[in-house]
Write a protein that holds these residues in place. Structure first.
Motif, PDB file in Angstrom:
ATOM      1  N   PRO A   6      49.477  49.335  66.023  1.00 43.64           N
ATOM      2  CA  PRO A   6      48.886  48.005  66.244  1.00 43.64           C
ATOM      3  C   PRO A   6      47.612  47.805  65.428  1.00 43.64           C
ATOM      4  CG  PRO A   6      49.554  48.986  68.322  1.00 43.64           C
ATOM      5  CD  PRO A   6      49.711  50.057  67.289  1.00 43.64           C
ATOM      6  N   LEU A   7      47.558  46.671  64.745  1.00 40.63           N
ATOM      7  CA  LEU A   7      46.396  46.306  63.938  1.00 40.63           C
ATOM      8  C   LEU A   7      45.958  44.892  64.315  1.00 40.63           C
ATOM      9  CD1 LEU A   7      47.570  47.485  60.393  1.00 40.63           C
ATOM     10  CD2 LEU A   7      45.642  48.443  61.666  1.00 40.63           C
ATOM     11  N   PRO A   8      44.687  44.576  64.121  1.00 42.80           N
ATOM     12  CA  PRO A   8      44.271  43.180  64.307  1.00 42.80           C
ATOM     13  C   PRO A   8      45.066  42.279  63.365  1.00 42.80           C
ATOM     14  CG  PRO A   8      42.358  44.628  64.106  1.00 42.80           C
ATOM     15  CD  PRO A   8      43.553  45.452  63.754  1.00 42.80           C
ATOM     16  N   SER A   9      45.277  41.052  63.756  1.00 44.02           N
ATOM     17  CA  SER A   9      45.975  40.112  62.885  1.00 44.02           C
ATOM     18  C   SER A   9      45.137  39.846  61.636  1.00 44.02           C
ATOM     19  CB  SER A   9      46.233  38.800  63.617  1.00 44.02           C
ATOM     20  OG  SER A   9      45.007  38.115  63.826  1.00 44.02           O
ATOM     21  N   LEU A  10      45.766  39.284  60.620  1.00 46.95           N
ATOM     22  CA  LEU A  10      45.028  38.965  59.396  1.00 46.95           C
ATOM     23  C   LEU A  10      43.884  37.997  59.681  1.00 46.95           C
ATOM     24  CD1 LEU A  10      47.930  38.568  56.802  1.00 46.95           C
ATOM     25  CD2 LEU A  10      46.263  40.423  56.934  1.00 46.95           C
ATOM     26  N   ARG A  11      44.139  37.025  60.515  1.00 44.30           N
ATOM     27  CA  ARG A  11      43.084  36.063  60.844  1.00 44.30           C
ATOM     28  C   ARG A  11      41.926  36.752  61.574  1.00 44.30           C
ATOM     29  NH1 ARG A  11      44.440  31.005  59.579  1.00 44.30           N
ATOM     30  NH2 ARG A  11      46.668  30.550  59.268  1.00 44.30           N
ATOM     31  N   ASP A  12      42.265  37.707  62.437  1.00 46.16           N
ATOM     32  CA  ASP A  12      41.213  38.454  63.127  1.00 46.16           C
ATOM     33  C   ASP A  12      40.415  39.299  62.138  1.00 46.16           C
ATOM     34  OD1 ASP A  12      41.872  37.388  65.561  1.00 46.16           O
ATOM     35  OD2 ASP A  12      43.106  39.096  66.196  1.00 46.16           O
ATOM     36  N   PHE A  13      41.121  39.897  61.174  1.00 40.48           N
ATOM     37  CA  PHE A  13      40.439  40.675  60.134  1.00 40.48           C
ATOM     38  C   PHE A  13      39.422  39.807  59.392  1.00 40.48           C
ATOM     39  CE2 PHE A  13      42.738  44.712  58.453  1.00 40.48           C
ATOM     40  CZ  PHE A  13      42.418  45.361  59.630  1.00 40.48           C
ATOM     41  N   ILE A  14      39.864  38.631  59.018  1.00 37.51           N
ATOM     42  CA  ILE A  14      38.988  37.735  58.259  1.00 37.51           C
ATOM     43  C   ILE A  14      37.765  37.350  59.086  1.00 37.51           C
ATOM     44  CG2 ILE A  14      38.845  35.402  57.277  1.00 37.51           C
ATOM     45  CD1 ILE A  14      41.765  35.794  56.363  1.00 37.51           C
ATOM     46  N   TYR A  15      37.986  37.133  60.386  1.00 33.01           N
ATOM     47  CA  TYR A  15      36.868  36.783  61.270  1.00 33.01           C
ATOM     48  C   TYR A  15      35.957  37.992  61.504  1.00 33.01           C
ATOM     49  CZ  TYR A  15      34.314  35.357  65.446  1.00 33.01           C
ATOM     50  OH  TYR A  15      33.323  35.076  66.346  1.00 33.01           O
ATOM     51  N   MET A  16      36.558  39.152  61.782  1.00 32.80           N
ATOM     52  CA  MET A  16      35.782  40.356  62.093  1.00 32.80           C
ATOM     53  C   MET A  16      34.876  40.765  60.934  1.00 32.80           C
ATOM     54  SD  MET A  16      38.863  42.561  63.833  1.00 32.80           S
ATOM     55  CE  MET A  16      38.085  44.122  63.443  1.00 32.80           C
ATOM     56  N   TYR A  17      35.429  40.689  59.726  1.00 34.27           N
ATOM     57  CA  TYR A  17      34.691  41.173  58.555  1.00 34.27           C
ATOM     58  C   TYR A  17      34.063  40.036  57.743  1.00 34.27           C
ATOM     59  CZ  TYR A  17      36.854  45.702  59.491  1.00 34.27           C
ATOM     60  OH  TYR A  17      37.240  46.891  60.073  1.00 34.27           O
ATOM     61  N   ARG A  18      34.156  38.820  58.276  1.00 34.69           N
ATOM     62  CA  ARG A  18      33.547  37.650  57.624  1.00 34.69           C
ATOM     63  C   ARG A  18      33.994  37.541  56.163  1.00 34.69           C
ATOM     64  NH1 ARG A  18      27.335  37.845  60.087  1.00 34.69           N
ATOM     65  NH2 ARG A  18      27.968  37.828  62.285  1.00 34.69           N
ATOM     66  N   GLY A  59      44.750  42.298  53.062  1.00 34.88           N
ATOM     67  CA  GLY A  59      45.829  43.255  53.309  1.00 34.88           C
ATOM     68  C   GLY A  59      47.139  42.709  53.828  1.00 34.88           C
ATOM     69  N   GLY A  60      47.437  41.441  53.590  1.00 36.19           N
ATOM     70  CA  GLY A  60      48.706  40.887  54.065  1.00 36.19           C
ATOM     71  C   GLY A  60      49.912  41.517  53.384  1.00 36.19           C
ATOM     72  N   ILE A  61      49.919  41.521  52.057  1.00 37.05           N
ATOM     73  CA  ILE A  61      51.027  42.146  51.331  1.00 37.05           C
ATOM     74  C   ILE A  61      50.972  43.662  51.519  1.00 37.05           C
ATOM     75  CG2 ILE A  61      52.050  42.500  49.047  1.00 37.05           C
ATOM     76  CD1 ILE A  61      51.069  39.749  48.246  1.00 37.05           C
ATOM     77  N   THR A  62      49.774  44.198  51.656  1.00 37.79           N
ATOM     78  CA  THR A  62      49.606  45.636  51.889  1.00 37.79           C
ATOM     79  C   THR A  62      50.402  46.078  53.112  1.00 37.79           C
ATOM     80  OG1 THR A  62      47.337  45.374  51.074  1.00 37.79           O
ATOM     81  CG2 THR A  62      47.886  47.462  52.141  1.00 37.79           C
ATOM     82  N   PRO A  84      36.277  47.851  53.846  1.00 40.74           N
ATOM     83  CA  PRO A  84      36.376  48.239  55.265  1.00 40.74           C
ATOM     84  C   PRO A  84      37.687  47.827  55.939  1.00 40.74           C
ATOM     85  CG  PRO A  84      34.169  47.449  54.782  1.00 40.74           C
ATOM     86  CD  PRO A  84      34.998  47.137  53.578  1.00 40.74           C
ATOM     87  N   PRO A  85      38.143  46.572  55.807  1.00 40.13           N
ATOM     88  CA  PRO A  85      39.429  46.250  56.445  1.00 40.13           C
ATOM     89  C   PRO A  85      40.598  47.012  55.836  1.00 40.13           C
ATOM     90  CG  PRO A  85      38.635  44.386  55.141  1.00 40.13           C
ATOM     91  CD  PRO A  85      37.508  45.348  55.253  1.00 40.13           C
ATOM     92  N   LEU A  86      40.538  47.282  54.536  1.00 43.93           N
ATOM     93  CA  LEU A  86      41.613  48.060  53.915  1.00 43.93           C
ATOM     94  C   LEU A  86      41.596  49.506  54.413  1.00 43.93           C
ATOM     95  CD1 LEU A  86      41.476  46.697  50.246  1.00 43.93           C
ATOM     96  CD2 LEU A  86      43.289  46.305  51.927  1.00 43.93           C
ATOM     97  N   GLN A  87      40.409  50.041  54.660  1.00 44.91           N
ATOM     98  CA  GLN A  87      40.326  51.390  55.229  1.00 44.91           C
ATOM     99  C   GLN A  87      40.946  51.420  56.620  1.00 44.91           C
ATOM    100  OE1 GLN A  87      36.075  51.976  54.822  1.00 44.91           O
ATOM    101  NE2 GLN A  87      36.317  53.205  52.954  1.00 44.91           N
ATOM    102  N   HIS A  88      40.782  50.330  57.338  1.00 45.65           N
ATOM    103  CA  HIS A  88      41.389  50.200  58.666  1.00 45.65           C
ATOM    104  C   HIS A  88      42.918  50.309  58.545  1.00 45.65           C
ATOM    105  CE1 HIS A  88      40.641  48.208  62.815  1.00 45.65           C
ATOM    106  NE2 HIS A  88      41.785  48.840  62.842  1.00 45.65           N
ATOM    107  N   VAL A  89      43.480  49.616  57.552  1.00 44.08           N
ATOM    108  CA  VAL A  89      44.929  49.676  57.329  1.00 44.08           C
ATOM    109  C   VAL A  89      45.337  51.068  56.851  1.00 44.08           C
ATOM    110  CG1 VAL A  89      46.861  48.714  56.008  1.00 44.08           C
ATOM    111  CG2 VAL A  89      45.026  47.209  56.804  1.00 44.08           C
ATOM    112  N   ALA A  90      44.525  51.663  55.977  1.00 50.11           N
ATOM    113  CA  ALA A  90      44.851  52.987  55.440  1.00 50.11           C
ATOM    114  C   ALA A  90      44.927  54.034  56.549  1.00 50.11           C
ATOM    115  CB  ALA A  90      43.815  53.394  54.393  1.00 50.11           C
ATOM    116  N   GLU A  91      44.062  53.910  57.538  1.00 51.44           N
ATOM    117  CA  GLU A  91      44.092  54.859  58.654  1.00 51.44           C
ATOM    118  C   GLU A  91      45.406  54.778  59.423  1.00 51.44           C
ATOM    119  OE1 GLU A  91      40.647  53.932  60.931  1.00 51.44           O
ATOM    120  OE2 GLU A  91      39.238  54.656  59.396  1.00 51.44           O
TER     121      GLU A  91
END
Length: 361
Positions: A6-18, A59-62, A84-91
């Motif tokens: 489970p990952l935050p949605s893309l919209r949440d990512f954009i909001y979380m990381y501004r 990271g949508g296509i990622t 930072p958000p990409l590192q979240h996906v990498a983990e």
């Protein structure tokens, strides 16, 4: 399909990381995961694939690539805000994903894939599936220079194309995508049509409405897949093909004789232009978009021979009115680079080209 944790949605990512898109960087985020999954699927990503993604952004296509359970994914991103958000996906990717913060225009993909050299395929291998892929939702401001760079590398089988006939799946403004794939005698036929189609088989896969992006661009976006040809349709170097195509489409609606004359200094233009067209069997009244690939091939080959016979002709630029062939003699690269097959053909014609470069065996 591999299911990511489970990952935050893309919209949440954009909001979380501004992650506000920067207009100056032509950034547009593709938010619809159905579309990102379609891109990954149409690109041909499988569980055996090594993938490079250009400009992953949030990271949508990622995510879509990782969901296809690829063996490795290297993402190349210049904007530090996305790390930072990409590192979240990498983990969540269980060691399959690496992040490279660098400029794609300055990146040698062969270095990124150096650990997989033992898996590269032969260029003449006619298999439909290649285990290496390049995918990217390109910012509009780098799309044109990047595809020219990649087509040049493809023609010389360097960079990513040391690994075989690596396909590219990239996004462009829909107008540019149509030009890339445009057939002969159509309104969209242009320079990029020739340089794309002589070395690859570009396919317009599908179109994405601009409203699917955040922020929404004023134009739609076309997804194009490039598959390198086993043999190019024009047996000349990329530099020769690109110059010929650029000149011929400069006066798109004019008779081709006007375009051909721009190859030469004024005192030689009439004789050499008429000679070229006569040897190619092309009417002086033809127009650029009516010429097929065979006509372009003939023009390139005759022009290449002329450049080898007349030092400095290849680097002559008609827009620099003070330049003469004599004044260019002190410059470098007086002759066009040659492919090995051109070398053999020209040698039979008795043409000397000691200062030219052979680029492909």
């Amino acid at each position: 399909m591999f299911r990511l944790p489970p990952l935050p949605s893309l919209r949440d990512f954009i909001y979380m990381y501004r992650l506000k898109a920067k207009k100056i960087l032509s950034q547009n985020y593709l938010m619809d995961m159905n579309l990102t999954r379609k891109i990954a699927r149409k690109a041909g990503v499988t569980e055996n694939s090594h993938v490079i993604e250009i400009g992953p952004g949030p990271g949508g296509i990622t995510r879509a690539i990782l969901e296809r359970n690829c063996r490795s994914l290297n993402v190349i991103e210049l904007d530090s805000r996305f790390i930072p958000p990409l590192q979240h996906v990498a983990e969540a990717a269980e060691g399959r994903m690496k992040i490279h913060r660098q400029d794609i225009l300055k990146t040698d993909i062969a270095d990124v894939w150096k650990d997989y050299e033992n898996e590269k395929s032969e260029w003449l291998d006619d298999r439909k599936i290649n285990n290496f892929h390049i995918i990217g939702n390109l910012p509009f401001n780098i799309a044109s220079p990047l595809i020219i760079k990649y087509l040049r590398d493809m023609s010389y089988r360097r960079g990513a194309w040391k690994f075989g006939r690596v396909p590219l799946t990239l996004t462009f403004q829909a107008e540019v995508a149509r030009r890339i794939c445009s057939p002969v005698d159509t309104d969209d036929r242009s320079r990029i049509s020739i340089v794309s189609q002589y070395i690859s088989e570009p396919e317009y896969i599908f179109e994405i409405p601009g409203g699917c992006f955040v922020p929404a661009p004023k134009v739609n976006v076309g997804v194009v897949k490039f598959v390198p040809r086993i043999e190019p349709l024009i047996p000349c170097s990329f530099e020769v093909v690109e110059k010929v195509a650029r000149h011929i489409f400069h006066y798109r609606q004019k008779n081709i004789i006007k375009c051909i004359k721009t190859f030469y200094p004024e005192e030689l233009s009439k004789d050499l232009a008429n000679s070229l067209l006569e040897k190619c069997g092309i009417s002086s009244r033809a127009v650029s978009y009516q010429l097929g690939m065979q006509e372009f091939s003939d023009i390139c080959q005759v022009y290449e021979k002329q450049c080898l016979e007349i030092p400095g002709l290849f680097i002559y630029d008609y827009t620099r009115v003070k330049d003469t062939l004599e004044s260019l003699q002190s410059k470098e690269n007086l002759f066009p680079p040659l492919l090995h097959n051109s070398y053999n053909l020209l040698e039979k014609d008795g043409i000397s080209f000691k200062e030219s470069k052979i680029l492909i065996n």
